[in-house]
Enzyme design. Sequence first.
Site, PDB file in Angstrom:
ATOM      1  N   HIS A  13     -11.247  -7.125 -13.035  1.00  0.00           N
ATOM      2  CA  HIS A  13     -11.884  -5.991 -12.382  1.00  0.00           C
ATOM      3  C   HIS A  13     -13.225  -6.391 -11.795  1.00  0.00           C
ATOM      4  O   HIS A  13     -14.147  -6.750 -12.521  1.00  0.00           O
ATOM      5  CB  HIS A  13     -12.077  -4.800 -13.325  1.00  0.00           C
ATOM      6  CG  HIS A  13     -12.707  -3.642 -12.610  1.00  0.00           C
ATOM      7  ND1 HIS A  13     -11.969  -2.651 -12.012  1.00  0.00           N
ATOM      8  CD2 HIS A  13     -14.002  -3.376 -12.313  1.00  0.00           C
ATOM      9  CE1 HIS A  13     -12.791  -1.821 -11.395  1.00  0.00           C
ATOM     10  NE2 HIS A  13     -14.036  -2.238 -11.563  1.00  0.00           N
TER      11      HIS A  13
ATOM     12  N   HIS B  68      -6.841  -5.808   2.176  1.00  0.00           N
ATOM     13  CA  HIS B  68      -5.709  -5.251   2.918  1.00  0.00           C
ATOM     14  C   HIS B  68      -5.167  -6.329   3.855  1.00  0.00           C
ATOM     15  O   HIS B  68      -5.939  -6.991   4.555  1.00  0.00           O
ATOM     16  CB  HIS B  68      -6.156  -4.076   3.798  1.00  0.00           C
ATOM     17  CG  HIS B  68      -6.670  -2.886   3.066  1.00  0.00           C
ATOM     18  ND1 HIS B  68      -5.919  -1.757   2.855  1.00  0.00           N
ATOM     19  CD2 HIS B  68      -7.878  -2.638   2.502  1.00  0.00           C
ATOM     20  CE1 HIS B  68      -6.637  -0.859   2.208  1.00  0.00           C
ATOM     21  NE2 HIS B  68      -7.841  -1.363   1.981  1.00  0.00           N
TER      22      HIS B  68
ATOM     23  N   ASN C  44     -12.788  -3.164   2.545  1.00  0.00           N
ATOM     24  CA  ASN C  44     -13.755  -2.074   2.562  1.00  0.00           C
ATOM     25  C   ASN C  44     -14.637  -2.187   1.319  1.00  0.00           C
ATOM     26  O   ASN C  44     -14.119  -2.390   0.212  1.00  0.00           O
ATOM     27  CB  ASN C  44     -13.028  -0.724   2.567  1.00  0.00           C
ATOM     28  CG  ASN C  44     -12.123  -0.564   3.771  1.00  0.00           C
ATOM     29  OD1 ASN C  44     -12.499  -0.939   4.886  1.00  0.00           O
ATOM     30  ND2 ASN C  44     -10.934  -0.023   3.569  1.00  0.00           N
TER      31      ASN C  44
ATOM     32  N   HIS D 255     -10.123  -5.416  -3.276  1.00  0.00           N
ATOM     33  CA  HIS D 255      -8.783  -5.720  -2.749  1.00  0.00           C
ATOM     34  C   HIS D 255      -8.893  -6.081  -1.286  1.00  0.00           C
ATOM     35  O   HIS D 255      -9.763  -5.601  -0.576  1.00  0.00           O
ATOM     36  CB  HIS D 255      -7.827  -4.537  -2.942  1.00  0.00           C
ATOM     37  CG  HIS D 255      -8.358  -3.232  -2.417  1.00  0.00           C
ATOM     38  ND1 HIS D 255      -9.272  -2.479  -3.114  1.00  0.00           N
ATOM     39  CD2 HIS D 255      -8.123  -2.550  -1.269  1.00  0.00           C
ATOM     40  CE1 HIS D 255      -9.567  -1.390  -2.430  1.00  0.00           C
ATOM     41  NE2 HIS D 255      -8.893  -1.417  -1.290  1.00  0.00           N
TER      42      HIS D 255
ATOM     43  N   ASP E 297       0.852  -1.189   0.000  1.00  0.00           N
ATOM     44  CA  ASP E 297       0.000   0.000   0.000  1.00  0.00           C
ATOM     45  C   ASP E 297       0.890   1.242   0.000  1.00  0.00           C
ATOM     46  O   ASP E 297       1.892   1.308   0.711  1.00  0.00           O
ATOM     47  CB  ASP E 297      -0.905   0.005   1.233  1.00  0.00           C
ATOM     48  CG  ASP E 297      -2.037   0.997   1.109  1.00  0.00           C
ATOM     49  OD1 ASP E 297      -3.203   0.570   1.029  1.00  0.00           O
ATOM     50  OD2 ASP E 297      -1.763   2.219   1.091  1.00  0.00           O
TER      51      ASP E 297
HETATM   52  P1  AMP Z   1      -9.712   1.296   0.205  1.00  0.00           P
HETATM   53  O1  AMP Z   1     -10.087   2.457   1.090  1.00  0.00           O
HETATM   54  O2  AMP Z   1     -10.006  -0.012   0.857  1.00  0.00           O
HETATM   55  O3  AMP Z   1     -10.313   1.429  -1.175  1.00  0.00           O
HETATM   56  O4  AMP Z   1      -8.147   1.322   0.102  1.00  0.00           O
HETATM   57  C1  AMP Z   1      -7.451   1.780  -1.013  1.00  0.00           C
HETATM   58  C2  AMP Z   1      -5.996   1.740  -0.648  1.00  0.00           C
HETATM   59  O5  AMP Z   1      -5.247   1.892  -1.819  1.00  0.00           O
HETATM   60  C3  AMP Z   1      -5.544   2.829   0.337  1.00  0.00           C
HETATM   61  O6  AMP Z   1      -5.013   2.230   1.505  1.00  0.00           O
HETATM   62  C4  AMP Z   1      -4.474   3.593  -0.455  1.00  0.00           C
HETATM   63  O7  AMP Z   1      -3.397   4.002   0.350  1.00  0.00           O
HETATM   64  C5  AMP Z   1      -4.053   2.565  -1.488  1.00  0.00           C
HETATM   65  N1  AMP Z   1      -3.512   3.118  -2.718  1.00  0.00           N
HETATM   66  C6  AMP Z   1      -4.006   4.144  -3.447  1.00  0.00           C
HETATM   67  N2  AMP Z   1      -3.241   4.349  -4.548  1.00  0.00           N
HETATM   68  C7  AMP Z   1      -2.259   3.411  -4.514  1.00  0.00           C
HETATM   69  C8  AMP Z   1      -1.160   3.105  -5.355  1.00  0.00           C
HETATM   70  N3  AMP Z   1      -0.907   3.791  -6.489  1.00  0.00           N
HETATM   71  N4  AMP Z   1      -0.339   2.089  -5.009  1.00  0.00           N
HETATM   72  C9  AMP Z   1      -0.568   1.397  -3.863  1.00  0.00           C
HETATM   73  N5  AMP Z   1      -1.599   1.636  -3.033  1.00  0.00           N
HETATM   74  C10 AMP Z   1      -2.431   2.637  -3.345  1.00  0.00           C
HETATM   75 ZN    ZN Z   2     -10.018  -2.357 -11.875  1.00  0.00          ZN
END
Ligand code: AMP
Ligand code: ZN
Length: 121
Positions: free
Chosen positions: A51, A106, A91, A104, A35
């Site tokens: 997707h 986490h 989420n 995704h 992340d």
């Molecule tokens: P969510 O709130 O579950 O959609 O989490 C999205 C996550 O993606 C967040 O923790 C961001 O920090 C992470 N994120 C956003 N852009 C990138 C990126 N380019 N590379 C890696 N992680 C990312």
């Molecule tokens: Zn996608």
Amino acid sequence: MADPTSTSCLFCRIARGELASRSVYEDDELVVFHDIHPAAPVHLLIVPKLHIDSLISVEPEHQALLGKMLLLAPRVAQEQGAADGFRVVVNNGPGGGQEVFHLHIHVLGGPRPWRQMSIGR
Ligand code: AMP
Ligand code: ZN
């Protein structure tokens, strides 16, 4: 919606290698990368190449893929240094605090303190 080739989606672009990431794992169906704003010393994202917006839009045909994502969590957590356990967070939708609308998982681990995430933001 399960859209196999979303041109604008951030995680589709990372999965296709169009955008850089700190990748730790890849196979024909999944990518795993760090992340960009880690909330814990180990903070990985397990992302399907297909997707899918979120768990809100999964279908029975995704059962094996979802199982594969969860099965990968302990392996990558341990490989990346979450030696004594880890947390998984998914989420879903605006009400669930989702910001990137590509499914995704986490994976969070490592020594405390961790930054607060997903609760109340
Ligand atoms: P969510 O709130 O579950 O959609 O989490 C999205 C996550 O993606 C967040 O923790 C961001 O920090 C992470 N994120 C956003 N852009 C990138 C990126 N380019 N590379 C890696 N992680 C990312
Ligand atoms: Zn996608």
